[in-house]
Design a protein around this motif. Structure first.
Motif, PDB file in Angstrom:
ATOM      1  N   ARG A 110      -3.195  15.604  -5.010  1.00 22.71           N
ATOM      2  CA  ARG A 110      -4.497  15.488  -5.660  1.00 22.71           C
ATOM      3  C   ARG A 110      -4.846  14.005  -5.689  1.00 22.71           C
ATOM      4  NH1 ARG A 110      -5.976  19.938  -9.280  1.00 22.71           N
ATOM      5  NH2 ARG A 110      -4.309  21.493  -9.367  1.00 22.71           N
ATOM      6  N   THR A 111      -6.123  13.671  -5.804  1.00 27.34           N
ATOM      7  CA  THR A 111      -6.536  12.268  -5.881  1.00 27.34           C
ATOM      8  C   THR A 111      -7.490  12.061  -7.050  1.00 27.34           C
ATOM      9  OG1 THR A 111      -8.401  12.627  -4.356  1.00 27.34           O
ATOM     10  CG2 THR A 111      -6.294  11.933  -3.386  1.00 27.34           C
ATOM     11  N   ALA A 112      -7.550  10.793  -7.510  1.00 22.36           N
ATOM     12  CA  ALA A 112      -8.459  10.430  -8.606  1.00 22.36           C
ATOM     13  C   ALA A 112      -8.788   8.950  -8.510  1.00 22.36           C
ATOM     14  CB  ALA A 112      -7.824  10.741  -9.953  1.00 22.36           C
ATOM     15  N   GLN A 114      -9.515   7.138 -11.250  1.00 25.14           N
ATOM     16  CA  GLN A 114      -8.823   6.583 -12.410  1.00 25.14           C
ATOM     17  C   GLN A 114      -7.536   7.361 -12.628  1.00 25.14           C
ATOM     18  OE1 GLN A 114      -9.973   3.908 -13.901  1.00 25.14           O
ATOM     19  NE2 GLN A 114     -12.013   3.850 -12.966  1.00 25.14           N
ATOM     20  N   VAL A 115      -6.542   6.694 -13.184  1.00 30.78           N
ATOM     21  CA  VAL A 115      -5.245   7.342 -13.340  1.00 30.78           C
ATOM     22  C   VAL A 115      -5.325   8.553 -14.270  1.00 30.78           C
ATOM     23  CG1 VAL A 115      -4.476   5.894 -15.262  1.00 30.78           C
ATOM     24  CG2 VAL A 115      -2.788   6.855 -13.673  1.00 30.78           C
ATOM     25  N   TRP A 116      -6.292   8.556 -15.203  1.00 29.07           N
ATOM     26  CA  TRP A 116      -6.448   9.684 -16.121  1.00 29.07           C
ATOM     27  C   TRP A 116      -7.456  10.725 -15.602  1.00 29.07           C
ATOM     28  CZ3 TRP A 116      -7.592   4.594 -17.434  1.00 29.07           C
ATOM     29  CH2 TRP A 116      -8.950   4.247 -17.397  1.00 29.07           C
ATOM     30  N   GLY A 117      -7.966  10.527 -14.387  1.00 31.76           N
ATOM     31  CA  GLY A 117      -8.864  11.485 -13.784  1.00 31.76           C
ATOM     32  C   GLY A 117     -10.322  11.077 -13.869  1.00 31.76           C
ATOM     33  N   PRO A 118     -11.214  11.992 -13.503  1.00 29.42           N
ATOM     34  CA  PRO A 118     -10.933  13.386 -13.139  1.00 29.42           C
ATOM     35  C   PRO A 118     -10.183  13.515 -11.808  1.00 29.42           C
ATOM     36  CG  PRO A 118     -13.239  12.878 -12.725  1.00 29.42           C
ATOM     37  CD  PRO A 118     -12.666  11.684 -13.432  1.00 29.42           C
TER      38      PRO A 118
END
Length: 205
Positions: A110-112, A114-118
């Motif tokens: 999966r990719t984002a 920001q480290v906290w998502g989304p």
């Protein structure tokens, strides 16, 4: 001890971004959903009391390390993760990449931004061939090793391991003999290394 929380243990994988260490955690809710906590870098010598979790309102809140933590307040970054995974930043993509194995046979990413998502939806990038070619095998522990990803981090380099598991369909009287045959395969239960090109995975030049 970092936390008295009985519902999740910080540290399935850890990533540093700026002044915080981010601890990804698998919730003990039967589906391996992933949540996130963080601790200031300056507090790592004595982190108790500094743990914050991302709640459903996307606020960093205290209380995760308490026994009475309400699991329903935590934001789920993504469902059905893994107890063994990695989250690393790839400058070539300008994205964080989560890598983990599932179903004892497949590796997903999966990719984002920001480290906290989304976080994006999951995408299968590799199927362990041993599951198809070695009798009674199962594979797991997919983890990325970004220090080997190349000068420009142009690759995803990960390892996984395989072992044996006797299916319930094999009668008890035959299990010993089947296991003995399996254990003669000395190529099993050693790390497997896979190198995948980011250019190929994400279709860019």
């Amino acid at each position: 001890r970092l936390s008295d929380n009985p519902y999740a243990t910080p540290g399935t994988t850890i990533a540093r971004d700026g002044e915080y260490f981010y601890f990804f955690s698998v919730l003990h809710n039967g589906t391996h959903d992933i949540m996130i906590t963080r601790i200031p870098v300056s507090s790592m010598d004595d982190p108790r009391g500094f743990v914050e979790y991302l709640d459903k309102e996307e606020r960093w809140s205290k209380g995760f390390d308490q026994k009475n933590f309400d699991i329903r307040r935590a934001k789920i970054l993504f469902p059905k993760g893994s107890t063994e995974m990695t989250v690393r930043y790839h400058g070539l993509l300008n994205k964080w990449v989560a890598l983990y194995s599932k179903n004892f046979s497949e590796v997903y990413v999966r990719t984002a931004d920001q480290v906290w998502g989304p976080w994006s939806g999951e995408r299968m990038v590799f199927k362990m061939p041993e599951v198809e070619t070695v009798k009674h095998s199962l594979c797991y522990a997919g983890k990325e090793h970004i220090q080997y990803s190349g000068e420009y981090q142009e690759n995803i380099v990960f390892t996984y391991a395989c072992n044996f598991l006797m299916p319930d369909s094999i009668p008890e009287a035959q299990r010993g003999a089947e296991l003995e045959k399996s254990f003669q395969n000395m190529d099993m239960y050693v790390p497997r290394t896979v190198i995948l090109s980011l250019y190929d995975l994400f279709n860019f030049k």
